[in-house]
Write a protein that holds these residues in place. Structure first.
Motif, mmCIF file in Angstrom:
data_model
loop_
_atom_site.group_PDB
_atom_site.id
_atom_site.type_symbol
_atom_site.label_atom_id
_atom_site.label_comp_id
_atom_site.label_asym_id
_atom_site.label_seq_id
_atom_site.Cartn_x
_atom_site.Cartn_y
_atom_site.Cartn_z
ATOM 1 N N ARG A 114 57.769 -92.621 -56.747
ATOM 2 C CA ARG A 114 58.746 -93.700 -56.599
ATOM 3 C C ARG A 114 60.129 -93.172 -56.222
ATOM 4 O O ARG A 114 60.910 -93.839 -55.551
ATOM 5 C CB ARG A 114 58.872 -94.439 -57.935
ATOM 6 C CG ARG A 114 58.292 -95.825 -57.963
ATOM 7 C CD ARG A 114 58.351 -96.320 -59.411
ATOM 8 N NE ARG A 114 59.711 -96.210 -59.944
ATOM 9 C CZ ARG A 114 60.521 -97.246 -60.119
ATOM 10 N NH1 ARG A 114 60.115 -98.445 -59.835
ATOM 11 N NH2 ARG A 114 61.734 -97.087 -60.607
ATOM 12 N N GLY A 115 60.427 -91.974 -56.710
ATOM 13 C CA GLY A 115 61.723 -91.363 -56.417
ATOM 14 C C GLY A 115 61.982 -91.219 -54.924
ATOM 15 O O GLY A 115 63.120 -91.238 -54.486
ATOM 16 N N GLN A 116 60.909 -91.066 -54.140
ATOM 17 C CA GLN A 116 61.073 -90.944 -52.694
ATOM 18 C C GLN A 116 61.594 -92.261 -52.102
ATOM 19 O O GLN A 116 62.439 -92.248 -51.224
ATOM 20 C CB GLN A 116 59.737 -90.564 -52.045
ATOM 21 C CG GLN A 116 59.267 -89.172 -52.415
ATOM 22 C CD GLN A 116 60.120 -88.087 -51.771
ATOM 23 O OE1 GLN A 116 60.371 -88.113 -50.579
ATOM 24 N NE2 GLN A 116 60.588 -87.146 -52.581
ATOM 25 N N GLU A 118 63.276 -94.452 -53.812
ATOM 26 C CA GLU A 118 64.631 -94.645 -54.335
ATOM 27 C C GLU A 118 65.637 -93.819 -53.547
ATOM 28 O O GLU A 118 66.724 -94.296 -53.218
ATOM 29 C CB GLU A 118 64.683 -94.280 -55.821
ATOM 30 C CG GLU A 118 63.866 -95.237 -56.675
ATOM 31 C CD GLU A 118 64.051 -95.005 -58.163
ATOM 32 O OE1 GLU A 118 64.593 -93.949 -58.539
ATOM 33 O OE2 GLU A 118 63.649 -95.893 -58.935
ATOM 34 N N ALA A 119 65.257 -92.564 -53.243
ATOM 35 C CA ALA A 119 66.161 -91.716 -52.464
ATOM 36 C C ALA A 119 66.394 -92.336 -51.091
ATOM 37 O O ALA A 119 67.527 -92.397 -50.613
ATOM 38 C CB ALA A 119 65.575 -90.311 -52.328
ATOM 39 N N ALA A 120 65.316 -92.825 -50.469
ATOM 40 C CA ALA A 120 65.439 -93.426 -49.141
ATOM 41 C C ALA A 120 66.344 -94.653 -49.196
ATOM 42 O O ALA A 120 67.220 -94.839 -48.356
ATOM 43 C CB ALA A 120 64.063 -93.807 -48.611
ATOM 44 N N SER A 121 66.133 -95.468 -50.215
ATOM 45 C CA SER A 121 66.941 -96.669 -50.368
ATOM 46 C C SER A 121 68.408 -96.320 -50.603
ATOM 47 O O SER A 121 69.311 -96.945 -50.045
ATOM 48 C CB SER A 121 66.379 -97.511 -51.520
ATOM 49 O OG SER A 121 67.379 -98.310 -52.071
ATOM 50 N N SER A 122 68.651 -95.284 -51.413
ATOM 51 C CA SER A 122 70.040 -94.924 -51.712
ATOM 52 C C SER A 122 70.751 -94.374 -50.473
ATOM 53 O O SER A 122 71.970 -94.361 -50.408
ATOM 54 C CB SER A 122 70.101 -93.909 -52.853
ATOM 55 O OG SER A 122 69.792 -92.615 -52.392
ATOM 56 N N LEU A 123 69.968 -93.918 -49.496
ATOM 57 C CA LEU A 123 70.572 -93.420 -48.257
ATOM 58 C C LEU A 123 70.699 -94.524 -47.210
ATOM 59 O O LEU A 123 71.157 -94.283 -46.101
ATOM 60 C CB LEU A 123 69.732 -92.275 -47.690
ATOM 61 C CG LEU A 123 69.773 -90.972 -48.497
ATOM 62 C CD1 LEU A 123 68.681 -90.023 -48.028
ATOM 63 C CD2 LEU A 123 71.128 -90.306 -48.376
ATOM 64 N N GLY A 124 70.253 -95.721 -47.566
ATOM 65 C CA GLY A 124 70.390 -96.852 -46.652
ATOM 66 C C GLY A 124 69.282 -96.958 -45.621
ATOM 67 O O GLY A 124 69.398 -97.707 -44.660
ATOM 68 N N LEU A 125 68.185 -96.217 -45.798
ATOM 69 C CA LEU A 125 67.074 -96.311 -44.851
ATOM 70 C C LEU A 125 66.402 -97.681 -44.987
ATOM 71 O O LEU A 125 66.255 -98.204 -46.090
ATOM 72 C CB LEU A 125 66.036 -95.217 -45.112
ATOM 73 C CG LEU A 125 66.496 -93.771 -44.934
ATOM 74 C CD1 LEU A 125 65.380 -92.810 -45.320
ATOM 75 C CD2 LEU A 125 66.932 -93.514 -43.507
ATOM 76 N N GLN A 129 61.927 -97.453 -41.747
ATOM 77 C CA GLN A 129 62.334 -96.046 -41.679
ATOM 78 C C GLN A 129 61.776 -95.273 -42.873
ATOM 79 O O GLN A 129 61.346 -94.127 -42.746
ATOM 80 C CB GLN A 129 63.864 -95.930 -41.655
ATOM 81 C CG GLN A 129 64.469 -96.310 -40.318
ATOM 82 C CD GLN A 129 65.974 -96.517 -40.406
ATOM 83 O OE1 GLN A 129 66.534 -96.770 -41.474
ATOM 84 N NE2 GLN A 129 66.640 -96.429 -39.263
ATOM 85 N N VAL A 134 59.496 -91.234 -44.189
ATOM 86 C CA VAL A 134 59.453 -90.548 -45.487
ATOM 87 C C VAL A 134 58.058 -90.612 -46.121
ATOM 88 O O VAL A 134 57.499 -89.593 -46.509
ATOM 89 C CB VAL A 134 60.496 -91.155 -46.462
ATOM 90 C CG1 VAL A 134 60.386 -90.505 -47.835
ATOM 91 C CG2 VAL A 134 61.901 -90.990 -45.895
#
Lengths: 219, 255
Positions: A114-116, A118-125, A129, A134
Motif C-alpha cells: 500500500r505504501g507504493q 501512498e508514495a505515488a499519491s503524495s507525489l501527485g501521480l 500514472q 509504479v
C-alpha cells in the motif's frame, strides 16, 4: 527401434512447428488479454467486476478440452460456418490462458505494498500514472515465476489439439505409433517436449535474473 | 510569518474509534513543527490528513490559502473534486516510516519520475535538479543504484530527496527514523536538521525527543486524538504543564 526413431524425427519436428505456432499465438494474445481482466476484477464498477469474475470462473472452471470442442463446433452449429481446427483451438487456448494470466496478474497487483500507492499519491501521480508507472512494473517481477509456470503447462497442453486432428507433435506420434506398433515415437515426442520446456525454463530463469537487480540485497 | 497551513476542528473517525477529536492546528511558513505523543494518539493521522492520504470525517483544512476540505451542511467533510484535490495535496512532500521508494527505479529515477510526469519538467532538467538534491542528502554516488542496494539510512535520505524534488510548500515526515537502526538515525536527522536550518516548512511526527528539542521551532504533544499541549521545545520538555505530558516524557526518558 532405431529406424523407427530415425523416421519419427523429421515427422515429429513438423508437428513441433505446429505446436510452437500454437504456443506463440496463445502467448501473444493471452498475455496482454489477461491484463484488462485483472484490472477489471479489481474495478470499483460492479458490472465490470462481475463480468471479469464470471469470465475467469468459467474459463478456469471448465476443461480446456471442452472449451476447444465448444469453440470448434460452435461456429458450424450456431452460425453455419466451418472454421479450420487450428484457429478454433487457438481461440480456445487464448481465452483459457487469459483467464489464468488474469488471476496471476490480479494476485501480483494485490501483492504490491500500500505504501507504493501512498508514495505515488503524495507525489501527485494520477491513478493511471500510478498503475502504469509504479504498480505494473513491480507486478511484472512478482508474476514472472507463476507466468513461467503457466508457459510450461502450455507446452504440454498443446497436445490437446491432436483431438481436433491438428497435426501437432502428439497427433504425428499417434500416427507413427499406429503404423509401426512401437513405443519409439513416444520417446522421441517426450524428448522434444523436454527440449522445449528446457529452453523455456532457461529463458524464464534469465528473465528472473534480469529482474532480480531490483531486489533487496543483504548489506 | 504567513500561515501556510490551517486545520480547524479536525475529526477523524475510523469504523468504531475516533482518531482525531476536533484538532485545531496551524503552521507558519518556514516553521519546523515536531508532533510527539504516544502511539495511537492520532499524530500520524493528523499528518496524513494534510496530504489527503487519510480523508477526515469533518473539519476544514486550508493549505496556502486554498481550502480543499470543509464541513458541509450535513456535518460531513466535503472535499474538492479529485483533480484539484490531488494538485493541492501534492504541494506537500511526504517522507514515510518505511521509505516507500519505488524499487524498480534507480535512486535518481525515483527522484525525477514525479517532476517529469506530474510537472512536465524536461528529463535532463529534472535529472540535473535530481542530482543536486542527491548531493544535498549526500547520495550523489548512489544515483544509479536501485533502492534495494541502499542501506536504510540511505533509502530514507533518497526518499527525502524525492519529496523535495516536487518543491513542496511543506515537507511532512511520518516517523522517518522509526524503521532505522539507532546508529544510523543520525544521518537522516542531520539532513532534516539541514532542511530546518534552510527555513523549510516541516512537520515531523517523531519519537526522537532529542531531535525535536534541538531542531523544532515548536513541539506539539498529542494524546487521544487531541492536542494536549504545545509550545517552544524548551517549554514542552523542561516545563511540561499537563500531567499527561509529564508522564509521557518520563516514560520516554526511561525507554
Amino acid at each position: 527401434m532405431l529406424d523407427v526413431i530415425q523416421q519419427s524425427i523429421p515427422v515429429l519436428l513438423k508437428g513441433t512447428v505446429v505446436a510452437i505456432e500454437l504456443m506463440a499465438v496463445t502467448l501473444v494474445f493471452s498475455l496482454p488479454l489477461g491484463m484488462p481482466f485483472a484490472l477489471g476484477e479489481n474495478s470499483r464498477i460492479k458490472p465490470i467486476k462481475w463480468f471479469c469474475n464470471l469470465y475467469v470462473f468459467v474459463f478456469r472452471g471448465t476443461p480446456l478440452l471442452l472449451q476447444m470442442y465448444f469453440v470448434y463446433f460452435a461456429f458450424p452449429i450456431l452460425w453455419n460456418i466451418q472454421i479450420p481446427a487450428f484457429p478454433a483451438a487457438a481461440l480456445a487456448f487464448v481465452l483459457n490462458y487469459a483467464a489464468y494470466f488474469a488471476e496471476i496478474y490480479r494476485g501480483g497487483i494485490n501483492s504490491i505494498d500500500r505504501g507504493q500507492y501512498e508514495a505515488a499519491s503524495s507525489l501527485g501521480l494520477s491513478k493511471a500514472q500510478t498503475m502504469f508507472g509504479v504498480i505494473l512494473p513491480q507486478m511484472m517481477r512478482v508474476v514472472l515465476p507463476p507466468v513461467g509456470n503457466e508457459m510450461i503447462v502450455l507446452v504440454k497442453d498443446t497436445a490437446l489439439v491432436s483431438v481436433l486432428s491438428v497435426a501437432d507433435i502428439m497427433k504425428k506420434t499417434r500416427e507413427i505409433q499406429n503404423r509401426e506398433v512401437s513405443l519409439a515415437p513416444y520417446l522421441v515426442a517426450a524428448v522434444i517436449y523436454l527440449i522445449i520446456t528446457f529452453v523455456l525454463t532457461l529463458w524464464i530463469n534469465h528473465m528472473e535474473k534480469n529482474y532480480s537487480k531490483y531486489d533487496e540485497q543483504e548489506s | 510569518m504567513a500561515e501556510i497551513l490551517k486545520m480547524e476542528k479536525i475529526v477523524k473517525e475510523f469504523s468504531n474509534i475516533s482518531a482525531l477529536n476536533g484538532v485545531d492546528f496551524s503552521v507558519s511558513e518556514g516553521e519546523t513543527v515536531a508532533i510527539i505523543g504516544p502511539s495511537g494518539s492520532g499524530k500520524s493521522t493528523l499528518l496524513r490528513s494534510i496530504n489527503c492520504l487519510t480523508r477526515i470525517t469533518s473539519g476544514k483544512i486550508t493549505l496556502n490559502g486554498e481550502t480543499f476540505v470543509d464541513t458541509g451542511a450535513d456535518g460531513k467533510a466535503k472535499y474538492l473534486p479529485e483533480k484539484q484535490l490531488s494538485k493541492i495535496c501534492s504541494e506537500t512532500g511526504m517522507v514515510f516510516q518505511h521509505f516507500n521508494l519505488f524499487p524498480h527505479m534507480t535512486t535518481l529515477g525515483n527522484i525525477t519520475y514525479a517532476p517529469i510526469k506530474v510537472k512536465g519538467i524536461p528529463k535532463d532538467e529534472a535529472e540535473k535538479r535530481g542530482k543536486e538534491l542527491l548531493k544535498l542528502v549526500g547520495l550523489e554516488a548512489k544515483a544509479d543504484n536501485y533502492p534495494g542496494h541502499l542501506s536504510g539510512g540511505q533509502k530514507q535520505r533518497a526518499a527525502i530527496a524525492r519529496g523535495l524534488a516536487m518543491d513542496p510548500m511543506i515537507m511532512l515526515f511520518d516517523e522517518p527514523t522509526s524503521a532505522l537502526d539507532p546508529e544510523i538515525t543520525g544521518e537522516v536527522l542531520n539532513v532534516m536538521q539541514q532542511l530546518a536550518a534552510e527555513k523549510r516548512t516541516m512537520i515531523i511526527v517523531t519519537h526522537e525527543m532529542g531531535f525535536a528539542k534541538e531542531v523544532a521551532d515548536r513541539v506539539v504533544f498529542m494524546d487521544a486524538g487531541r492536542i494536549v499541549e504545545q509550545g517552544a521545545p524548551k517549554e514542552i520538555f523542561e516545563n511540561p504543564k499537563s500531567e499527561r505530558l509529564q508522564s509521557f516524557l518520563q516514560s520516554m526518558l526511561r525507554a
